[in-house]
Write a protein that holds these residues in place. Structure first.
Motif, PDB file in Angstrom:
ATOM      1  N   GLU A  67       0.823  -1.212   0.000  1.00 23.98           N
ATOM      2  CA  GLU A  67       0.000   0.000   0.000  1.00 23.98           C
ATOM      3  C   GLU A  67       0.856   1.261   0.000  1.00 23.98           C
ATOM      4  O   GLU A  67       0.406   2.337  -0.368  1.00 23.98           O
ATOM      5  CB  GLU A  67      -0.938   0.002   1.214  1.00 23.98           C
ATOM      6  CG  GLU A  67      -1.962  -1.121   1.168  1.00 23.98           C
ATOM      7  CD  GLU A  67      -2.700  -1.271   2.489  1.00 23.98           C
ATOM      8  OE1 GLU A  67      -2.606  -0.385   3.355  1.00 23.98           O
ATOM      9  OE2 GLU A  67      -3.385  -2.295   2.635  1.00 23.98           O
ATOM     10  N   LEU A  68       2.113   1.136   0.419  1.00 23.59           N
ATOM     11  CA  LEU A  68       2.992   2.298   0.513  1.00 23.59           C
ATOM     12  C   LEU A  68       3.647   2.654  -0.819  1.00 23.59           C
ATOM     13  O   LEU A  68       4.223   3.727  -0.953  1.00 23.59           O
ATOM     14  CB  LEU A  68       4.097   2.036   1.535  1.00 23.59           C
ATOM     15  CG  LEU A  68       3.623   1.752   2.941  1.00 23.59           C
ATOM     16  CD1 LEU A  68       4.784   1.334   3.812  1.00 23.59           C
ATOM     17  CD2 LEU A  68       2.954   2.977   3.519  1.00 23.59           C
ATOM     18  N   ILE A  69       3.551   1.774  -1.774  1.00 24.96           N
ATOM     19  CA  ILE A  69       4.278   1.975  -3.029  1.00 24.96           C
ATOM     20  C   ILE A  69       3.972   3.328  -3.654  1.00 24.96           C
ATOM     21  O   ILE A  69       4.884   4.075  -3.997  1.00 24.96           O
ATOM     22  CB  ILE A  69       3.974   0.834  -4.025  1.00 24.96           C
ATOM     23  CG1 ILE A  69       4.809  -0.370  -3.637  1.00 24.96           C
ATOM     24  CG2 ILE A  69       4.254   1.231  -5.445  1.00 24.96           C
ATOM     25  CD1 ILE A  69       4.660  -1.551  -4.530  1.00 24.96           C
ATOM     26  N   ASN A  70       2.738   3.675  -3.805  1.00 29.51           N
ATOM     27  CA  ASN A  70       2.393   4.929  -4.484  1.00 29.51           C
ATOM     28  C   ASN A  70       2.857   6.163  -3.734  1.00 29.51           C
ATOM     29  O   ASN A  70       3.190   7.170  -4.336  1.00 29.51           O
ATOM     30  CB  ASN A  70       0.885   4.996  -4.741  1.00 29.51           C
ATOM     31  CG  ASN A  70       0.461   3.971  -5.773  1.00 29.51           C
ATOM     32  OD1 ASN A  70       1.251   3.577  -6.627  1.00 29.51           O
ATOM     33  ND2 ASN A  70      -0.769   3.513  -5.677  1.00 29.51           N
ATOM     34  N   GLU A  71       2.913   6.081  -2.417  1.00 32.43           N
ATOM     35  CA  GLU A  71       3.336   7.234  -1.617  1.00 32.43           C
ATOM     36  C   GLU A  71       4.806   7.567  -1.806  1.00 32.43           C
ATOM     37  O   GLU A  71       5.189   8.720  -1.770  1.00 32.43           O
ATOM     38  CB  GLU A  71       3.113   6.961  -0.118  1.00 32.43           C
ATOM     39  CG  GLU A  71       1.678   7.083   0.327  1.00 32.43           C
ATOM     40  CD  GLU A  71       1.599   6.916   1.835  1.00 32.43           C
ATOM     41  OE1 GLU A  71       2.279   7.667   2.553  1.00 32.43           O
ATOM     42  OE2 GLU A  71       0.851   6.032   2.270  1.00 32.43           O
ATOM     43  N   PHE A  72       5.633   6.546  -1.971  1.00 32.34           N
ATOM     44  CA  PHE A  72       7.083   6.735  -1.946  1.00 32.34           C
ATOM     45  C   PHE A  72       7.783   6.450  -3.277  1.00 32.34           C
ATOM     46  O   PHE A  72       8.982   6.240  -3.311  1.00 32.34           O
ATOM     47  CB  PHE A  72       7.696   5.885  -0.841  1.00 32.34           C
ATOM     48  CG  PHE A  72       7.149   6.198   0.515  1.00 32.34           C
ATOM     49  CD1 PHE A  72       7.057   7.514   0.961  1.00 32.34           C
ATOM     50  CD2 PHE A  72       6.707   5.195   1.356  1.00 32.34           C
ATOM     51  CE1 PHE A  72       6.555   7.814   2.215  1.00 32.34           C
ATOM     52  CE2 PHE A  72       6.207   5.484   2.613  1.00 32.34           C
ATOM     53  CZ  PHE A  72       6.128   6.796   3.043  1.00 32.34           C
ATOM     54  N   ILE A  73       7.021   6.468  -4.343  1.00 28.96           N
ATOM     55  CA  ILE A  73       7.593   6.244  -5.675  1.00 28.96           C
ATOM     56  C   ILE A  73       7.531   7.554  -6.454  1.00 28.96           C
ATOM     57  O   ILE A  73       6.487   8.200  -6.538  1.00 28.96           O
ATOM     58  CB  ILE A  73       6.834   5.127  -6.431  1.00 28.96           C
ATOM     59  CG1 ILE A  73       6.910   3.804  -5.663  1.00 28.96           C
ATOM     60  CG2 ILE A  73       7.367   4.963  -7.850  1.00 28.96           C
ATOM     61  CD1 ILE A  73       8.291   3.239  -5.463  1.00 28.96           C
TER      62      ILE A  73
ATOM     63  N   GLY B 261      11.264   5.219  -9.299  1.00 27.12           N
ATOM     64  CA  GLY B 261      12.055   4.616  -8.228  1.00 27.12           C
ATOM     65  C   GLY B 261      11.618   5.154  -6.880  1.00 27.12           C
ATOM     66  O   GLY B 261      10.811   6.091  -6.788  1.00 27.12           O
ATOM     67  N   VAL B 262      12.154   4.559  -5.806  1.00 25.16           N
ATOM     68  CA  VAL B 262      11.872   5.050  -4.457  1.00 25.16           C
ATOM     69  C   VAL B 262      12.442   6.466  -4.343  1.00 25.16           C
ATOM     70  O   VAL B 262      13.524   6.758  -4.841  1.00 25.16           O
ATOM     71  CB  VAL B 262      12.508   4.131  -3.401  1.00 25.16           C
ATOM     72  CG1 VAL B 262      12.278   4.676  -1.995  1.00 25.16           C
ATOM     73  CG2 VAL B 262      11.939   2.719  -3.508  1.00 25.16           C
ATOM     74  N   LEU B 263      11.685   7.332  -3.715  1.00 26.89           N
ATOM     75  CA  LEU B 263      12.080   8.741  -3.593  1.00 26.89           C
ATOM     76  C   LEU B 263      13.487   8.903  -3.019  1.00 26.89           C
ATOM     77  O   LEU B 263      13.823   8.302  -2.009  1.00 26.89           O
ATOM     78  CB  LEU B 263      11.096   9.486  -2.696  1.00 26.89           C
ATOM     79  CG  LEU B 263       9.680   9.642  -3.229  1.00 26.89           C
ATOM     80  CD1 LEU B 263       8.771  10.191  -2.141  1.00 26.89           C
ATOM     81  CD2 LEU B 263       9.659  10.530  -4.450  1.00 26.89           C
TER      82      LEU B 263
END
Length: 175
Positions: A6-12, A18-20
């Motif tokens: 669920e966190l993927i969209n927040e930190f991509i 890529g990860v922020l």
């Protein structure tokens, strides 16, 4: 990468996917996070028009350090999970793990070899690679491992028996 999907969209980052890295926000009003470098490069090349909203950005992107610190606390799995790496840990330890991961693919360092090898097999490959340079025992020239036998047949510094069958040994190049 993140165990909690669920966190993927927040930190991509929407630009590089890529990860922020150094999370930053465009001050155009879209309130979306980007990698600082991705956002700066995008705005420079697109006349300060936001990637998401299409609005004009009036200021430099705002770096948001607490988001970066927050990301470091989340559990992740290794990107080489599908190749058999079972490591999981905090994102703050991810880069260190990748630098040591036995399932990370590495490129052979010998010129001409294009193989990619798991880190756990890298030393074996380096020792057996047909592109590994081996120094000729006679002339001292570095020769690829798979060509050393062929070179041995023509090396001018190798001593061979005289073709006249006199029993003498002489360097091939001095015949």
């Amino acid at each position: 990468l993140f165990i909690n999907q669920e966190l993927i969209n927040e930190f991509i980052c929407p630009i590089c996917k890529g990860v922020l890295t150094e999370p930053a926000m465009d001050l155009c009003g879209c309130q979306k996070l980007f990698c600082k470098n991705c956002l700066e490069d995008y705005l420079k090349s697109h006349d300060n028009i936001c990637f998401i909203s299409g609005n004009k950005s009036s200021q430099n992107p705002l770096y948001i350090k607490w988001v970066e610190e927050h990301i470091k606390l989340y559990d992740v799995k290794c990107k080489n999970f599908s190749d058999g790496c079972s490591w999981t840990g905090k994102f703050s330890n991810y880069d260190q793990h990748i630098a040591e991961c036995p399932k990370e693919l590495l490129s052979c360092t010998y010129e001409g070899c294009n193989e990619k090898i798991f880190r756990e097999n890298f030393d074996k490959h380096i020792n057996e690679c047909k592109f590994k340079p081996i120094t000729c025992n006679y002339c001292g020239i570095p020769i690829k491992k798979d060509e050393i036998e062929k070179h041995d047949l023509v090396c001018l510094k190798k001593e061979i028996e005289c073709p006249q069958k006199c029993g003498e040994k002489i360097e091939r190049g001095k015949l």
